[in-house]
Design a protein around this motif. Structure first.
Motif, PDB file in Angstrom:
ATOM      1  N   SER A  68       0.595  -1.200  -0.621  1.00  0.00           N
ATOM      2  CA  SER A  68      -0.006  -0.231   0.430  1.00  0.00           C
ATOM      3  C   SER A  68       1.027   1.105   0.650  1.00  0.00           C
ATOM      4  O   SER A  68       0.305   2.163  -0.105  1.00  0.00           O
ATOM      5  CB  SER A  68      -0.579  -0.002   1.478  1.00  0.00           C
ATOM      6  N   GLU A  69       2.022   1.381   0.896  1.00  0.00           N
ATOM      7  CA  GLU A  69       2.366   2.717   0.658  1.00  0.00           C
ATOM      8  C   GLU A  69       3.301   2.549  -0.773  1.00  0.00           C
ATOM      9  O   GLU A  69       3.840   3.887  -1.044  1.00  0.00           O
ATOM     10  CB  GLU A  69       3.860   2.280   2.653  1.00  0.00           C
ATOM     11  N   LEU A  70       3.961   1.377  -0.795  1.00  0.00           N
ATOM     12  CA  LEU A  70       4.501   1.676  -2.023  1.00  0.00           C
ATOM     13  C   LEU A  70       3.916   2.198  -3.284  1.00  0.00           C
ATOM     14  O   LEU A  70       3.994   3.336  -4.331  1.00  0.00           O
ATOM     15  CB  LEU A  70       4.764   0.065  -2.505  1.00  0.00           C
ATOM     16  N   ALA A  71       2.594   1.947  -3.250  1.00  0.00           N
ATOM     17  CA  ALA A  71       1.858   2.045  -4.664  1.00  0.00           C
ATOM     18  C   ALA A  71       1.462   3.593  -4.670  1.00  0.00           C
ATOM     19  O   ALA A  71       0.980   4.335  -5.050  1.00  0.00           O
ATOM     20  CB  ALA A  71      -0.014   1.407  -4.386  1.00  0.00           C
ATOM     21  N   GLN A  72       0.748   3.687  -2.848  1.00  0.00           N
ATOM     22  CA  GLN A  72       0.986   5.661  -3.133  1.00  0.00           C
ATOM     23  C   GLN A  72       2.241   6.627  -3.214  1.00  0.00           C
ATOM     24  O   GLN A  72       2.613   7.604  -3.419  1.00  0.00           O
ATOM     25  CB  GLN A  72       0.631   5.524  -1.437  1.00  0.00           C
ATOM     26  N   SER A  73       3.042   6.029  -2.510  1.00  0.00           N
ATOM     27  CA  SER A  73       3.976   6.642  -2.398  1.00  0.00           C
ATOM     28  C   SER A  73       5.186   7.066  -4.540  1.00  0.00           C
ATOM     29  O   SER A  73       5.292   8.041  -5.551  1.00  0.00           O
ATOM     30  CB  SER A  73       5.555   6.634  -1.930  1.00  0.00           C
ATOM     31  N   SER A  74       4.546   5.727  -4.873  1.00  0.00           N
ATOM     32  CA  SER A  74       4.334   5.980  -6.622  1.00  0.00           C
ATOM     33  C   SER A  74       3.957   6.674  -7.326  1.00  0.00           C
ATOM     34  O   SER A  74       4.298   7.317  -7.875  1.00  0.00           O
ATOM     35  CB  SER A  74       4.626   3.985  -7.074  1.00  0.00           C
ATOM     36  N   LEU A  75       2.900   6.603  -7.122  1.00  0.00           N
ATOM     37  CA  LEU A  75       1.564   7.726  -7.484  1.00  0.00           C
ATOM     38  C   LEU A  75       2.299   8.599  -7.199  1.00  0.00           C
ATOM     39  O   LEU A  75       2.261  10.039  -8.210  1.00  0.00           O
ATOM     40  CB  LEU A  75       0.072   7.621  -7.584  1.00  0.00           C
ATOM     41  N   THR A 113      13.904   2.429   2.495  1.00  0.00           N
ATOM     42  CA  THR A 113      14.898   2.987   1.192  1.00  0.00           C
ATOM     43  C   THR A 113      14.064   2.615  -0.288  1.00  0.00           C
ATOM     44  O   THR A 113      14.284   2.855  -1.482  1.00  0.00           O
ATOM     45  CB  THR A 113      15.632   1.637   1.436  1.00  0.00           C
ATOM     46  N   LEU A 114      13.103   0.837   0.249  1.00  0.00           N
ATOM     47  CA  LEU A 114      12.348   0.612  -1.319  1.00  0.00           C
ATOM     48  C   LEU A 114      11.167   1.909  -1.950  1.00  0.00           C
ATOM     49  O   LEU A 114      10.729   1.246  -3.070  1.00  0.00           O
ATOM     50  CB  LEU A 114      11.910  -0.850  -0.923  1.00  0.00           C
ATOM     51  N   THR A 115      10.889   1.692  -0.972  1.00  0.00           N
ATOM     52  CA  THR A 115       9.305   3.256  -0.849  1.00  0.00           C
ATOM     53  C   THR A 115       9.775   4.010  -1.617  1.00  0.00           C
ATOM     54  O   THR A 115      10.860   4.912  -1.512  1.00  0.00           O
ATOM     55  CB  THR A 115       8.560   3.681  -0.045  1.00  0.00           C
ATOM     56  N   PRO A 116       9.663   4.711  -3.183  1.00  0.00           N
ATOM     57  CA  PRO A 116       9.957   5.278  -4.148  1.00  0.00           C
ATOM     58  C   PRO A 116       9.868   6.886  -3.012  1.00  0.00           C
ATOM     59  O   PRO A 116       8.592   7.257  -1.903  1.00  0.00           O
ATOM     60  CB  PRO A 116       9.005   5.716  -5.418  1.00  0.00           C
ATOM     61  N   GLY A 117      10.796   8.145  -3.148  1.00  0.00           N
ATOM     62  CA  GLY A 117      10.879   9.865  -2.737  1.00  0.00           C
ATOM     63  C   GLY A 117      11.688   9.402  -1.239  1.00  0.00           C
ATOM     64  O   GLY A 117      12.051   9.988  -1.122  1.00  0.00           O
ATOM     65  N   SER A 118      12.195   8.298  -0.938  1.00  0.00           N
ATOM     66  CA  SER A 118      12.974   8.131   0.237  1.00  0.00           C
ATOM     67  C   SER A 118      14.402   7.190  -0.328  1.00  0.00           C
ATOM     68  O   SER A 118      13.963   6.017  -0.169  1.00  0.00           O
ATOM     69  CB  SER A 118      11.690   7.364   2.023  1.00  0.00           C
ATOM     70  N   VAL A 119      15.079   7.667   1.113  1.00  0.00           N
ATOM     71  CA  VAL A 119      16.518   6.269   0.745  1.00  0.00           C
ATOM     72  C   VAL A 119      16.645   7.143   2.592  1.00  0.00           C
ATOM     73  O   VAL A 119      17.258   8.342   2.957  1.00  0.00           O
ATOM     74  CB  VAL A 119      17.371   7.213  -0.187  1.00  0.00           C
ATOM     75  N   VAL A 120      16.972   5.780   3.475  1.00  0.00           N
ATOM     76  CA  VAL A 120      18.037   5.650   4.201  1.00  0.00           C
ATOM     77  C   VAL A 120      19.520   6.145   4.325  1.00  0.00           C
ATOM     78  O   VAL A 120      20.081   4.811   3.086  1.00  0.00           O
ATOM     79  CB  VAL A 120      17.345   4.825   5.141  1.00  0.00           C
ATOM     80  N   MET A 121      20.296   7.227   4.010  1.00  0.00           N
ATOM     81  CA  MET A 121      20.917   7.802   4.184  1.00  0.00           C
ATOM     82  C   MET A 121      22.218   6.502   4.634  1.00  0.00           C
ATOM     83  O   MET A 121      23.589   6.374   4.286  1.00  0.00           O
ATOM     84  CB  MET A 121      22.037   8.858   3.800  1.00  0.00           C
ATOM     85  N   GLU A 122      22.124   6.642   5.873  1.00  0.00           N
ATOM     86  CA  GLU A 122      22.913   6.089   7.107  1.00  0.00           C
ATOM     87  C   GLU A 122      22.143   6.659   8.582  1.00  0.00           C
ATOM     88  O   GLU A 122      21.576   6.336   8.652  1.00  0.00           O
ATOM     89  CB  GLU A 122      23.745   7.360   7.105  1.00  0.00           C
ATOM     90  N   VAL A 123      22.571   5.199   9.206  1.00  0.00           N
ATOM     91  CA  VAL A 123      22.263   4.783  10.803  1.00  0.00           C
ATOM     92  C   VAL A 123      22.734   5.694  11.179  1.00  0.00           C
ATOM     93  O   VAL A 123      24.471   5.423  11.636  1.00  0.00           O
ATOM     94  CB  VAL A 123      21.850   3.157  10.855  1.00  0.00           C
ATOM     95  N   SER A 124      23.064   6.187  12.533  1.00  0.00           N
ATOM     96  CA  SER A 124      24.460   6.568  13.328  1.00  0.00           C
ATOM     97  C   SER A 124      25.031   5.200  14.795  1.00  0.00           C
ATOM     98  O   SER A 124      24.703   4.613  13.633  1.00  0.00           O
ATOM     99  CB  SER A 124      23.482   7.776  14.302  1.00  0.00           C
ATOM    100  N   PRO A 125      25.915   5.536  14.170  1.00  0.00           N
ATOM    101  CA  PRO A 125      26.725   4.538  15.122  1.00  0.00           C
ATOM    102  C   PRO A 125      26.076   4.315  16.333  1.00  0.00           C
ATOM    103  O   PRO A 125      26.314   2.841  15.896  1.00  0.00           O
ATOM    104  CB  PRO A 125      28.454   5.487  15.052  1.00  0.00           C
ATOM    105  N   ASP A 126      25.337   4.835  16.962  1.00  0.00           N
ATOM    106  CA  ASP A 126      24.895   3.783  17.486  1.00  0.00           C
ATOM    107  C   ASP A 126      23.804   2.716  17.430  1.00  0.00           C
ATOM    108  O   ASP A 126      22.744   1.746  18.276  1.00  0.00           O
ATOM    109  CB  ASP A 126      24.235   4.439  18.905  1.00  0.00           C
ATOM    110  N   GLY A 127      23.248   3.363  16.071  1.00  0.00           N
ATOM    111  CA  GLY A 127      22.043   2.293  15.126  1.00  0.00           C
ATOM    112  C   GLY A 127      20.369   3.119  15.981  1.00  0.00           C
ATOM    113  O   GLY A 127      19.770   2.781  15.374  1.00  0.00           O
ATOM    114  N   LYS A 128      20.113   4.571  16.961  1.00  0.00           N
ATOM    115  CA  LYS A 128      19.352   4.899  16.947  1.00  0.00           C
ATOM    116  C   LYS A 128      18.803   5.783  16.270  1.00  0.00           C
ATOM    117  O   LYS A 128      17.323   6.360  16.112  1.00  0.00           O
ATOM    118  CB  LYS A 128      19.375   4.980  18.462  1.00  0.00           C
ATOM    119  N   VAL A 129      19.968   6.098  15.445  1.00  0.00           N
ATOM    120  CA  VAL A 129      19.123   7.961  14.366  1.00  0.00           C
ATOM    121  C   VAL A 129      19.377   7.228  12.851  1.00  0.00           C
ATOM    122  O   VAL A 129      19.918   6.667  12.549  1.00  0.00           O
ATOM    123  CB  VAL A 129      19.594   9.546  15.187  1.00  0.00           C
ATOM    124  N   PHE A 130      17.776   7.539  11.880  1.00  0.00           N
ATOM    125  CA  PHE A 130      18.358   7.703  10.994  1.00  0.00           C
ATOM    126  C   PHE A 130      18.370   8.297   9.754  1.00  0.00           C
ATOM    127  O   PHE A 130      17.989   9.302  10.326  1.00  0.00           O
ATOM    128  CB  PHE A 130      17.188   6.853   9.963  1.00  0.00           C
TER     129      PHE A 130
END
Length: 161
Positions: A68-75, A113-130
Motif C-alpha cells: 500500500s505504501e509503495l503504491a501511494q508513494s509511486s503515485l 529505502t524501497l518506497t520511492p522518494g525516500s532513501v535511508v542514507m546512513e544509520v548513526s553509530p549507536d544505531g538509534k538515528v536514521f
C-alpha cells in the motif's frame, strides 16, 4: 513459533496415521492440521509465546502495508515526474526510531529505502538515528513520518509478537 508449527505438523501426521486409510490423502492431513490448530490454540498459553498463526498474520499484514505504501508513494512520484515544472525541494532529515536489534533496524531501513522518494542514507553509530533523504522534504516529510510509524508498529508486531 517453530515449536508450535512442528507440533501442529506432528498432530496432522498422527491424525493421518490414526485414520487407518489405505493411502495417504491430503484431505485427511489438512483435516488433522486444522484439528492441530484448534488444539494448539487452546494450549498456546503453556508454551509461553503467542499463538504462531498470529505472527504469520502479522507478517502478511506487514506485506500488505508495504504494498500500500509503495503504491501511494509511486503515485506521488509519477505525479511529480509528469508535472510540467519540477517543483521539489530535496533534503535530509533525521529520525530517531524505536527499533531494537539488527533485524528490526534492517527491516525498517529496507522498507523505507524501497518506497520511492525516500532513501535511508546512513544509520548513526549507536544505531538509534536514521539519516533519511527525501525527494520533497516540505511535502513528503509528514507522509514519510506517518509511513515510518506504521512500518515500525507492523515490524514490532511481527518480531516481538
Amino acid at each position: 513459533m517453530p515449536a508450535q508449527f512442528l507440533i501442529n505438523i506432528m498432530i496432522a501426521l498422527l491424525w493421518t496415521l490414526l485414520m487407518d486409510e489405505d493411502a495417504f490423502y491430503l484431505s485427511t492431513f489438512i483435516g488433522g492440521y486444522l484439528i492441530g490448530i484448534g488444539i494448539l490454540f487452546m494450549m498456546h498459553r503453556f508454551f509461553g509465546t503467542k499463538f504462531y498463526l498470529l505472527r504469520i498474520y502479522s507478517t502478511i499484514r506487514l506485506l500488505f502495508i508495504f504494498i500500500s505504501e509503495l503504491a501511494q508513494s509511486s503515485l506521488l512520484i509519477i505525479k511529480q515526474i509528469l508535472s510540467p515544472r519540477l517543483n521539489i525541494k530535496p533534503g535530509i532529515f533525521t529520525y530517531e526510531h524505536s527499533m531494537q536489534g539488527p533485524y528490526e533496524l534492517t527491516t525498517l531501513a529496507l522498507l523505507l529505502t524501497l518506497t520511492p522518494g525516500s532513501v535511508v542514507m546512513e544509520v548513526s553509530p549507536d544505531g538509534k538515528v536514521f539519516y533519511i533523504h527525501a525527494m520533497d522534504v516540505e511535502e513528503s516529510r509528514d507522509t514519510l513520518l506517518r509511513s515510518i510509524k506504521v512500518f515500525e508498529k507492523a515490524i514490532m508486531e511481527v518480531t516481538r509478537g
